[in-house]
Design a protein around this motif. Structure first.
Motif, PDB file in Angstrom:
ATOM      1  N   ARG A 146      44.327  43.080  30.526  1.00  0.00           N
ATOM      2  CA  ARG A 146      43.921  44.110  31.499  1.00  0.00           C
ATOM      3  C   ARG A 146      43.481  43.471  32.814  1.00  0.00           C
ATOM      4  N   ASP A 150      45.307  43.983  36.506  1.00  0.00           N
ATOM      5  CA  ASP A 150      44.600  44.381  37.729  1.00  0.00           C
ATOM      6  C   ASP A 150      44.835  43.395  38.867  1.00  0.00           C
ATOM      7  N   ARG A 153      48.455  43.894  40.042  1.00  0.00           N
ATOM      8  CA  ARG A 153      48.605  45.121  40.827  1.00  0.00           C
ATOM      9  C   ARG A 153      48.051  44.941  42.240  1.00  0.00           C
ATOM     10  N   LYS A 154      46.889  44.303  42.362  1.00  0.00           N
ATOM     11  CA  LYS A 154      46.291  44.072  43.682  1.00  0.00           C
ATOM     12  C   LYS A 154      47.189  43.180  44.535  1.00  0.00           C
TER      13      LYS A 154
END
Length: 168
Positions: A146, A150, A153-154
């Protein structure tokens, strides 16, 4: 913990009821994998499916020959389409079924990328298998995934370029 299994079942109402339910509700010839065997079986089944479709990728991707096993339909199909392969393969492994369902959702939502999703999941499971072998808890592995999601994605959002106003 050091008691023989039968004695342990008699000392624990939960384990005794579990053993009774397994005996009553399971079909003849059915087996139950528990603990390390179940985990290993899940890894092996899902990784095998991913490896099967992985060889269809790229310019040197190989075709697969699919043969129906029905009495009434013995047809043969040659394809290198991951979605077709995953749709037609017989599965008796729960983790492999989940992997195939993930690929189906990818196909329904996007219409492409089923093989890539299956291969990515297979590689994540291959790495997870090694981490579990090093006694890292599966919840810790999932939490790490996870975090990686993240961060990824950033990074993608930071480098994305909006081209929606460009003329086609």
């Amino acid at each position: 913990i050091n008691q023989p299994i039968n004695q342990h079942y008699h000392s624990s109402p939960f384990l005794k009821s579990t053993a009774i339910m397994e005996t009553v509700y399971m079909n003849q010839g059915t087996s139950v994998d528990k603990g390390e065997n179940a985990r290993l079986s899940s890894f092996v089944g899902a990784i095998a499916i991913a490896d099967m479709v992985k060889t269809t990728l790229g310019p040197k991707g190989m075709d697969k020959i699919l043969q129906k096993i029905s009495e009434h339909d013995q047809s043969i199909q040659v394809t290198n389409d991951g979605a077709t392969i995953l749709q037609n393969v017989f599965l008796d492994n729960a983790a492999a079924k989940v992997l195939v369902n993930i690929a189906k959702v990818q196909d329904q939502e996007v219409g492409d990328g089923t093989t890539s999703v299956a291969v990515l999941c297979g590689e994540l499971l291959r790495e997870a298998e090694q981490l579990v072998a090093k006694r890292i808890h599966p919840q810790t592995i999932a939490a790490g995934w996870r975090l990686a999601r993240d961060v990824g994605r950033k990074a993608l959002e930071a480098h994305a370029v909006d081209q929606s106003s460009d003329a086609e």
